[in-house]
Structures are given as C-alpha cells and as structure tokens.
Design an enzyme around this catalytic site. Structure first.
Site, PDB file in Angstrom:
ATOM      1  N   LYS A  82      68.246  27.724  -6.169  1.00  0.00           N
ATOM      2  CA  LYS A  82      68.986  28.852  -6.867  1.00  0.00           C
ATOM      3  C   LYS A  82      70.385  28.479  -7.497  1.00  0.00           C
ATOM      4  CE  LYS A  82      70.605  33.506  -5.888  1.00  0.00           C
ATOM      5  NZ  LYS A  82      70.452  34.560  -4.614  1.00  0.00           N
ATOM      6  N   GLU A  94      70.950  18.535  -0.494  1.00  0.00           N
ATOM      7  CA  GLU A  94      69.551  17.768  -0.210  1.00  0.00           C
ATOM      8  C   GLU A  94      68.731  17.842  -1.068  1.00  0.00           C
ATOM      9  OE1 GLU A  94      71.307  20.322   1.426  1.00  0.00           O
ATOM     10  OE2 GLU A  94      71.322  19.904   3.562  1.00  0.00           O
ATOM     11  N   GLY A 147      67.745  33.526  -1.200  1.00  0.00           N
ATOM     12  CA  GLY A 147      66.584  32.548  -0.940  1.00  0.00           C
ATOM     13  C   GLY A 147      65.621  33.023  -0.296  1.00  0.00           C
ATOM     14  N   ARG A 148      65.992  33.700   1.018  1.00  0.00           N
ATOM     15  CA  ARG A 148      65.073  33.767   1.973  1.00  0.00           C
ATOM     16  C   ARG A 148      63.974  34.947   1.713  1.00  0.00           C
ATOM     17  NH1 ARG A 148      69.981  34.399   3.571  1.00  0.00           N
ATOM     18  NH2 ARG A 148      70.697  36.249   4.145  1.00  0.00           N
ATOM     19  N   GLU A 206      68.957  33.749   9.583  1.00  0.00           N
ATOM     20  CA  GLU A 206      70.026  33.654   8.395  1.00  0.00           C
ATOM     21  C   GLU A 206      70.464  35.057   7.869  1.00  0.00           C
ATOM     22  OE1 GLU A 206      69.507  31.617   4.263  1.00  0.00           O
ATOM     23  OE2 GLU A 206      70.639  29.960   5.438  1.00  0.00           O
ATOM     24  N   HIS A 229      49.176  25.295  25.910  1.00  0.00           N
ATOM     25  CA  HIS A 229      49.288  23.844  26.523  1.00  0.00           C
ATOM     26  C   HIS A 229      50.696  23.297  26.643  1.00  0.00           C
ATOM     27  CE1 HIS A 229      45.050  24.405  27.029  1.00  0.00           C
ATOM     28  NE2 HIS A 229      45.014  25.045  25.860  1.00  0.00           N
ATOM     29  N   LYS A 259      78.654  22.659   5.858  1.00  0.00           N
ATOM     30  CA  LYS A 259      78.319  22.155   4.263  1.00  0.00           C
ATOM     31  C   LYS A 259      79.696  21.477   3.986  1.00  0.00           C
ATOM     32  CE  LYS A 259      75.141  25.065   2.400  1.00  0.00           C
ATOM     33  NZ  LYS A 259      74.575  25.913   1.399  1.00  0.00           N
TER      34      LYS A 259
HETATM   35  O1  F6P Z   1      72.415  26.644   3.144  1.00  0.00           O
HETATM   36  C1  F6P Z   1      71.484  27.883   3.168  1.00  0.00           C
HETATM   37  C2  F6P Z   1      70.865  28.179   1.698  1.00  0.00           C
HETATM   38  O2  F6P Z   1      72.017  28.588   1.050  1.00  0.00           O
HETATM   39  C3  F6P Z   1      70.029  29.319   1.898  1.00  0.00           C
HETATM   40  O3  F6P Z   1      70.211  30.521   2.093  1.00  0.00           O
HETATM   41  C4  F6P Z   1      69.046  28.773   0.884  1.00  0.00           C
HETATM   42  O4  F6P Z   1      67.739  29.300   0.925  1.00  0.00           O
HETATM   43  C5  F6P Z   1      68.888  27.166   0.699  1.00  0.00           C
HETATM   44  O5  F6P Z   1      70.308  27.026   1.299  1.00  0.00           O
HETATM   45  C6  F6P Z   1      68.701  26.531  -0.515  1.00  0.00           C
HETATM   46  O6  F6P Z   1      69.582  27.097  -1.674  1.00  0.00           O
HETATM   47  P1  F6P Z   1      69.397  26.609  -3.070  1.00  0.00           P
HETATM   48  O7  F6P Z   1      68.093  27.659  -3.397  1.00  0.00           O
HETATM   49  O8  F6P Z   1      70.655  27.227  -3.792  1.00  0.00           O
HETATM   50  O9  F6P Z   1      69.344  25.194  -3.166  1.00  0.00           O
END
Ligand code: F6P
Length: 564
Positions: free
Chosen positions: A223, A229, A284-285, A370, A401, A529
């Site tokens: 987003k 990452e 995002g979620r 979150e 198990h 972060k």
């Molecule tokens: O670090 C948390 C977060 O902002 C989440 O809320 C989100 O789903 C995820 O990182 C990924 O964010 P983006 O879609 O901006 O890469």
C-alpha cells in the site's frame, strides 16, 4: 444444516432467552454491574450443568446463516449473560458505530479516514453516498483486475506466464496467501502462485531456483510502497530477472504492482498500466478484497473471486441490519469480550480442521492483534481493561498431537474457535468422517471433561489393577469447562470463505468499539521499524553502533563474526 436469508434470523436464533427475561427492564448504568453478578454466578457453573439444566441449549445457542452454522452453546454464557451483553453493546454505541462505518464517516480517527473495506465487496453503488461515491473506482479496478487475471490464466503470447509471485508482507501477504491456499481445489490447473514476505533470503532464493525468468510475473503488493521487506525482495527479484534475461529485456513485462503510491511503483520500474490502486480508506489487514487479491484472482478466476465477494457482502448486510441477539459478528465479539474481560482469558485459540484453512490462524492474528492490540483508547487515555487477547492457533488435528494437552489439562482458560467444513474439498475415502469426528470430539472433551467416577469406570472396564487405577486417577481426569465456539461451514467454497473472513472482520470492529480503541490504525508497529533502520548501518560497521543500547551492541558484535 439449515439455510436462511441472511437478513432474516434463523429459526433457532438466540431469541429464546429474550422470552425468558423479556419483561425485565435494564437500567443502562446498571448493565455492567448486572453482568458482574451474572459472572459471579457463572464462574461456579460447569458447562455440564449448563447443558443438563437446559436440554435445548445447543439449539438455543446456535445460529445458521446460509452455509455457516455457528454453535455458541459450549461457551460459558447463559441466556441472561447474552441478553445483558447485547444491551451493553447497545449502550456502548455499537449500533451507531456500525451505522457510521457504513455511512463512510471518518471512524479511523487518528488517521482521519473512513474505513470502507465493505465497499470492496459491494455489488452496486453508490456507496457510501452520492457525494463521496467510491464505487466507480472500485468497479473499474475490479474490471481491470479481471482482464489482467484472465490474460494470465489464458496463457497467451510467446512467453506465457507460468508462475506468479506475490511479494508483500502483513496485509499485503496474509490474506491472499490464506485464501489462495484455501481455494487451491478450484485453482487454475497449471499456473503456480507463490508468496514471498520474509526478509530472509531463505524464502526468495530457493523459490527463484525453481522459476523460469521468462515465464514469471512478480506482483509487488505494498500500500505504501515503502515497506522494507517488500522492497528488498522486489529489488532482488528485479536483479535476478536482469541477470537472467540480459540487458535488452524490458523488465516491466515481468512486474505488476498494487499500491496507493503510484509514483514510487513507477520509480521502481512498474508500467503504469500494470499498477492497480488501493485507497487510503482500506487498511492493509482488511484489503484482500481489493487489488491486493490480484494473485488470488489469478489463481481462482474472476468468477470465483466475485463469489467470495458476494459471501462477504451478505455478511455485511446481515451485520448492518440484524438485531444484536441474532447478529453473528456482534455475538462473536461479545463472547470474546466476555471471555477476556469477565472470565479473564489471556489468549484465544483458532483451530481450523480443514487443511485448506492452514493459514487462517496467522491471518486472524494480524486482523485481531494489529487492530485491537492496544492499551490507549481513541480518546488518547489509557484503557481501564485489557483489549485484544493473544490470538494463536493452528490446524486442529495436528494440534491434538501437540499443544492440545495444555488445553485439556493445563489449568488455563483458553477459549477456542473450532472451524471445520462439513464437506471435504479433497474427498478421500474415510478421511473426512474421521476429521469431523475428531473436531467434534475435541470441543466436547474440552467442554465436558471427564470426572473421577467416569475415569474410574473406564479403567475398571479395562480390568486395570485397583491400586493402579487410584494412582492414575488424577492423571486421567479432565476438568473440562473450557469454552469454545464451533463454526461449521457447509463446504470450503468461495462464498463461505468470504463470509467467514467478513464475520471475523466485523467481530474485530465491534470489539474495538467495546474496548474503546481504533481498530484501523497500528502505531505500535513503528518503533521497531525506525530502530531497525538505525541499527542496519551498525550491522557491518562497529563504529555506527555507538549510541545503541548495550544489549544490541553485544548482539551486533557476536553477529559480525559470522556475517558473510
Ligand atoms: O507494519 C505493519 C504494516 O503496515 C501492516 O499494517 C501492513 O499490512 C503491512 O505493514 C504492509 O504494508 P504495505 O502494504 O504498505 O507494504
């Protein structure tokens, strides 16, 4: 299993408790106190007694909505507790909050935005209203996604795509990954979908070894388009393409992006016509219904994706209109709050039995923790009660198990959600009957336990030595009274999966209202972060570690000896 129009309560809805106590008026200020009294009473009652006192309890405390049957009877609630909880929800403004969300009010106050994920599954507009109608954008994006997905599925052109890699993390990974796995029985027969989220090259590197660069599409989902990452994985993917396709190749043919930051996606090297939008009114979620679901749509096709949206939309309508005593997400939320804040549960276990729901627990972890893992309310003040429990879990049959021992005899209160589909999506002789039997057996064992007398009887029947029986008795006794909800789906279908996720989304929202937190922001993810970006230069250069805490400096020093 009964089906019903979602707007109409199923015949066995939780209305009978109203009959029993219908005429008892509730003084609003007294609701909390009354709930405390009910809790005092209920904490000494065993689920065995609740069931023996009311032979209709299972019917009375179950609710069916189309393909989903929800059994709350093994929760440690009474009809009166539920009546009071519903009244408390009214008093706490849940009704207004629901109306505000559907009206497009800026309920995400700290970010001054509406939360309009329900728009993403609507079949018609305008929504939320004519003045600010998001539906033209939503529909246009859905159409672009469908055209793109069909092109990939059609496998046309000189070098058709055979592998699609979704690069994203959090909400840009967990939803599409969970749903793609859940629906693999209806997925495209030859297109392979992969997901990459972890910074650790141990996820991307082995995958790249299996891919043909000429036949691979990377969908970069972010987003913000600033997530470390995702960007690192995307850059590595691009370097791999460049190394394998040569200087002359147009790498833009191998990328698509989902982002609200078009500029950054273009800077990265994605062709503008391959960038799909996500709007600031979608968290995002809560975003798997948007273009974030492009890899999923590519796997299952636009029609099945639409069916998933329809399932969610029907729950939206139910949530918006059903009275609280038969409103599934509201009841799920209230029971969760009851378990956390009245009975004192620290955690909540999610136990899907279908293999296809393997990734549902991590998806739910992000959704609930979150959203509501907060201790400061919307008003900026510290909460007086704890909000979200720790959500954890895993495949139920495997868990039996492994960690179920603690659920049965660990002495901790751990409310569980059992989730299973009555019909198998991969039928093999005898498998599904056994799966269902195990799922139902576990929730019954947790609820009813085994008394000393029953344990003694069992051992006597197996002709065990009397002294041994007495020795083993404490070990073979089960306290029971462990609360659970069973969500029984008719089958693993796109509609039911859409409905299931929408149920939990709305449950999470209602809980946010009850706890007084904003379920749509996530300030708590920021500190780590920014620290990571301060620590990064010091990973290789000792002099940059100055100013960091002593523990971090030691960890860095040790790591440097081994870093390649
Ligand atoms: O670090 C948390 C977060 O902002 C989440 O809320 C989100 O789903 C995820 O990182 C990924 O964010 P983006 O879609 O901006 O890469």
């Amino acid at each position: 299993m009964g089906c019903c129009d979602l707007r109409q309560p199923f015949e066995t809805v939780l209305l009978s408790f109203d009959e029993r106590v219908a005429e008892m008026p509730i003084e609003s200020s007294m609701i909390r106190a009354e709930l405390e009294e009910v809790r005092e009473l209920l904490q000494w009652l065993h689920l065995r007694e609740l069931f023996s006192d009311d032979p209709d309890r299972a019917k009375r405390l179950s609710l069916s909505l189309d393909g989903i049957h929800c059994d709350f009877s093994k929760q440690r609630v009474s009809p009166e507790a539920l009546r009071l909880l519903c009244a408390w929800a009214e008093e706490s403004g849940v009704g207004d909050a629901i109306a505000d969300m559907f009206a497009g009010k800026r309920i995400n106050r700290s970010e001054n935005r509406p939360a309009l994920h329900v728009a993403l599954r609507r079949s018609s507009g305008p929504f939320p209203d004519e003045a600010f109608d998001v539906m033209p954008d939503v529909v246009a994006t859905r159409e672009r996604m469908a055209a793109f997905a069909e092109e990939l599925r059609g496998g046309e052109g000189d070098a058709p795509i055979r592998d699609v890699v979704n690069i994203g993390i959090g909400g840009s990974d967990l939803g599409p990954k969970m749903m793609t796995y859940a629906m693999r029985s209806i997925a495209h027969p030859t297109l392979r979908i992969h997901t990459v989220s972890n910074l650790d090259g141990a996820q991307l590197a082995p995958l790249l070894q299996t891919l043909d660069p000429r036949a691979t599409l990377f969908i970069v989902v972010s987003k913000t388009f600033t997530t470390q990452e995702t960007l690192l994985n995307a850059h590595t993917a691009r370097a791999w393409l460049a190394a394998n396709l040569g200087e002359a190749a147009d790498l833009r043919n191998y990328f698509a992006a989902i982002s609200s930051n078009v500029e950054k996606a273009v800077d990265f090297g994605v062709a503008p016509e391959r960038i799909f939008p996500i709007w600031d009114w979608v968290g995002g979620r809560y975003s798997l219904w948007s273009a974030v679901g492009l890899a999923l749509m590519t796997a299952i096709g636009p029609q099945a994706f639409d069916a998933m949206l329809r399932g969610a939309e029907r729950i939206d309508e139910h949530f918006r209109t059903a009275p609280f005593p038969c409103n599934l997400p509201v009841l799920m939320a209230l029971i969760g709050v009851w378990n956390t804040n009245f009975l004192g549960a620290e955690t909540s276990a999610v136990l899907p039995y279908n293999e296809s729901l393997r990734y549902f627990p991590p998806f739910l972890q992000q959704l609930e923790m979150e959203s509501n893992g907060k201790s400061v309310g919307v008003d900026g003040k510290r909460l007086r009660e704890l909000a979200s429990p720790i959500v954890w879990g895993g495949l139920g049959n495997n868990g039996q198990h492994a960690f179920f021992q603690l659920l049965h005899q660990g002495g901790r209160l751990v409310p569980c959600d059992f989730i299973v589909a009555a019909r198998s999506d991969y039928p093999l002789p005898n498998h599904h009957e056994a799966l269902l039997a195990n799922c139902f057996a576990q929730s019954a064992a947790l609820a009813f336990g085994r008394t000393e007398d029953e344990a003694r009887d069992d051992m006597e029947k197996s002709k065990l030595d009397p002294a041994k029986i007495e020795e083993l008795l404490p070990h073979r006794t089960f306290a029971g009274n462990q609360p659970s909800t069973t969500l029984l789906l008719s089958a693993i279908t796109p509609e039911n999966l859409g409905a299931l996720v929408a149920l939990y989304e709305h449950k999470t929202f209602v809980q946010g209202v009850l706890w007084g937190v904003n379920p749509f922001d996530q300030w708590g993810v920021e500190l780590g972060k920014s620290l990571a970006s301060r620590i990064l230069p010091a990973v290789r250069e000792p002099e940059r570690a100055q100013g960091l805490d002593a523990s971090t400096r030691e960890l860095l020093a040790f790591s440097r000896d081994y870093l390649l």
